[in-house]
Design a protein around this motif. Structure first.
Motif, short mmCIF file in Angstrom:
data_model
loop_
_atom_site.label_atom_id
_atom_site.label_comp_id
_atom_site.label_asym_id
_atom_site.label_seq_id
_atom_site.Cartn_x
_atom_site.Cartn_y
_atom_site.Cartn_z
N VAL A 21 15.62 -27.14 -30.53
CA VAL A 21 15.66 -26.22 -29.39
C VAL A 21 15.00 -26.87 -28.18
CG1 VAL A 21 14.85 -24.01 -28.49
CG2 VAL A 21 15.74 -24.14 -30.81
N ALA A 22 13.87 -27.53 -28.41
CA ALA A 22 13.16 -28.16 -27.29
C ALA A 22 14.00 -29.29 -26.69
CB ALA A 22 11.81 -28.69 -27.76
N ASP A 24 17.48 -29.92 -27.13
CA ASP A 24 18.87 -29.67 -26.73
C ASP A 24 19.15 -28.25 -26.27
OD1 ASP A 24 19.42 -32.31 -27.55
OD2 ASP A 24 19.64 -31.64 -29.62
N GLY A 25 18.19 -27.36 -26.43
CA GLY A 25 18.44 -25.96 -26.08
C GLY A 25 18.90 -25.16 -27.28
N SER A 101 9.58 -29.47 -22.11
CA SER A 101 10.67 -28.99 -22.96
C SER A 101 10.16 -27.95 -23.96
CB SER A 101 11.34 -30.16 -23.69
OG SER A 101 10.40 -30.79 -24.54
N GLN A 104 9.94 -24.75 -22.05
CA GLN A 104 11.30 -24.29 -21.80
C GLN A 104 11.89 -23.68 -23.07
OE1 GLN A 104 13.57 -27.20 -19.69
NE2 GLN A 104 15.51 -26.09 -19.88
N ALA A 105 11.59 -24.29 -24.20
CA ALA A 105 12.07 -23.74 -25.48
C ALA A 105 11.49 -22.35 -25.72
CB ALA A 105 11.68 -24.68 -26.62
N LEU A 107 10.56 -20.16 -23.56
CA LEU A 107 11.22 -19.19 -22.69
C LEU A 107 12.65 -18.92 -23.13
CD1 LEU A 107 9.68 -20.23 -19.29
CD2 LEU A 107 9.79 -17.91 -20.15
N GLU A 108 13.33 -19.97 -23.57
CA GLU A 108 14.70 -19.76 -24.06
C GLU A 108 14.70 -18.84 -25.27
OE1 GLU A 108 17.42 -22.95 -24.73
OE2 GLU A 108 16.72 -24.05 -22.99
N THR A 110 12.58 -16.50 -25.80
CA THR A 110 12.36 -15.15 -25.27
C THR A 110 13.67 -14.54 -24.82
OG1 THR A 110 10.18 -15.82 -24.45
CG2 THR A 110 11.12 -13.79 -23.56
N THR A 169 8.27 -20.99 -14.58
CA THR A 169 9.69 -20.97 -14.23
C THR A 169 9.98 -21.80 -12.99
OG1 THR A 169 9.84 -18.75 -15.16
CG2 THR A 169 11.64 -19.47 -13.76
N THR A 170 9.22 -21.56 -11.93
CA THR A 170 9.53 -22.26 -10.69
C THR A 170 9.26 -23.76 -10.81
OG1 THR A 170 7.34 -21.69 -9.82
CG2 THR A 170 9.16 -20.26 -9.21
N LEU A 172 9.51 -25.54 -13.59
CA LEU A 172 10.56 -26.12 -14.43
C LEU A 172 11.83 -26.36 -13.62
CD1 LEU A 172 10.19 -24.26 -17.86
CD2 LEU A 172 9.90 -26.71 -17.41
N VAL A 173 12.07 -25.53 -12.62
CA VAL A 173 13.26 -25.71 -11.80
C VAL A 173 13.03 -26.80 -10.75
CG1 VAL A 173 14.80 -24.65 -10.11
CG2 VAL A 173 14.13 -23.38 -12.15
N TRP B 111 18.66 -20.96 -16.63
CA TRP B 111 18.28 -21.73 -17.81
C TRP B 111 19.45 -22.54 -18.32
CZ3 TRP B 111 13.46 -22.35 -18.02
CH2 TRP B 111 12.58 -21.34 -17.65
N LEU B 114 19.74 -25.51 -16.25
CA LEU B 114 18.60 -26.40 -16.45
C LEU B 114 18.78 -27.30 -17.68
CD1 LEU B 114 16.55 -26.22 -14.34
CD2 LEU B 114 15.13 -24.75 -15.77
N ARG B 115 19.67 -26.94 -18.57
CA ARG B 115 19.81 -27.67 -19.83
C ARG B 115 20.63 -28.95 -19.69
NH1 ARG B 115 16.28 -28.41 -23.42
NH2 ARG B 115 15.28 -26.47 -24.03
N HIS B 120 21.54 -29.52 -13.22
CA HIS B 120 20.22 -29.22 -12.70
C HIS B 120 20.24 -28.88 -11.21
CE1 HIS B 120 15.71 -29.84 -13.48
NE2 HIS B 120 15.82 -29.25 -12.31
N TYR B 127 17.19 -21.76 -6.51
CA TYR B 127 15.83 -21.42 -6.09
C TYR B 127 15.59 -21.74 -4.62
CZ TYR B 127 14.07 -19.55 -10.37
OH TYR B 127 13.86 -18.71 -11.44
#
Lengths: 198, 198
Positions: A21-22, A24-25, A101, A104-105, A107-108, A110, A169-170, A172-173, B111, B114-115, B120, B127
């Motif tokens: 997950v970390a 590749d999502g 990552s 990000q994992a 949050l994904e 969640t 979040t911000t 990571l973007v 998200w 982002l992956r 990206h 944002y």
DNA sequence: GTGCGACTGGGACGATCGTCCCACTTTGAC
DNA sequence: GTCAAAGTGGGACGATCGTCCCAGTCGCAC
């Protein structure tokens, strides 16, 4: 393949799933991808877990349990409450930068839990745990300072969780370190203003 | 089926895709689900779009373009800057409560973008647009007040975006209205403190 | 050593995915 | 009216998904 009892295999599969997950999502966290990461066969997967859903649910529960308190404020008695909080947020930011990552994992997972009504409680308990961490951090920040909070501690903790979420979040973007540091300073101001010298 | 020129069909498919993502999540936004939502056949889909990826990319671009500025502060001259900001945040919160699945969809698209490294930039521009909205809102909040910001406006806007993000995420998980309102009050305090009377 | 239960590997199932092909119908320019 | 271009529908392709079956192998109590 070595023979591994089912409980240990469950752990190994959960570890592998988190890595997938970390990296590749969650959309790429298929049974085959997880099994390949763990170096097992598909049969071993379904010997340890009844279904993929069961593993994902267990994965969420596990990461929530394992989650470490990354927002540990400094205890340096020479520092003000504000500085202690800022030190804690900076520590979290360091962790975020070191393992983006992973965050990000989390949050994904969640968002994944939030999509199925029966999994919603998993997301809720995840954030309840974050709130516990936040409470512990805030309590630590006012230790031996003769300072109390103007709001119930759990409410201050809720604010801290939301502030941290926005930071995560911000960043990571945008990956904008300077903006993140500015934000941390402002967040520390905000929180310390919720603390009041008696 | 009525004959529809390809450009219109692209629009209809994007609208349908957004509805599917909001209702069921992006993982359920398959070509067949989108086509069913739009009342078309699969052939029409691939006549209008080369691939599903092309549609999703176009969907993200579209929602970013379409996104409306939900954080519109009040212009009431009797209100302080802080009250104007709070009014704007309350307006956004009202929008969030009215259409939670829409906001959830926007975040899921973030998200998703982002992956994949090549996607990206889509998240970044999303944002960037939020930041534009935030700048406009902040400018509006200080109009005719003889007040300026102690930081460059775009930096204040970055803070507002992060604060809003934290609000959105935590409320979507906890659905705790009271906590959200408390947070909005505190966020308004925080931002208004970045404004300074000359 | 024997036997039983725990565990493994490989292959296969049906479902669903994105995509494509092709015969067909409609439209609009001439 | 003719005809090329635009648009449509249905069915099919190979890939991949989660899951399952089953023959076989191992470890351990007795």
């Amino acid at each position: 393949m070595a023979r591994i009892p089912a409980p240990e295999r469950r752990e190994a599969l959960i570890d592998a799933a988190l890595r997938v997950v970390a990296r590749d999502g969650i959309s790429h966290a298929t049974t085959r991808a997880i099994v390949a990461e763990a170096g097992m066969s598909l049969a071993s997967f379904h010997y340890a877990f009844a279904s993929r859903d069961e593993l994902i649910d267990e994965l969420i529960r596990t990461v929530v349990e394992r989650a470490e308190n990354e927002v540990v404020p400094s205890l340096d008695p020479h520092l003000s409450v504000r500085e202690r909080i800022e030190a804690g947020l900076l520590r979290y930011f360091g962790h975020l930068k070191a393992r983006p990552s992973h965050e990000q994992a989390m949050l994904e997972l969640t968002w994944y839990a939030l999509r199925a009504p029966e999994r919603h409680p998993l997301a809720v308990s995840q954030y309840a745990r974050y709130r516990e961490f936040a409470m512990a951090a805030l309590q630590r920040a006012t230790t031996d300072s003769g300072i109390t909070w103007t709001l119930p501690l759990d409410q201050v903790a809720q604010v801290l969780v939301a502030l941290t979420d926005g930071l995560t979040t911000t960043w990571l973007v945008d990956r904008d370190d300077e903006a993140a540091l500015r934000y941390i300073g402002i967040a520390a101001d905000t929180l310390s203003r919720l603390a009041d010298a008696r």
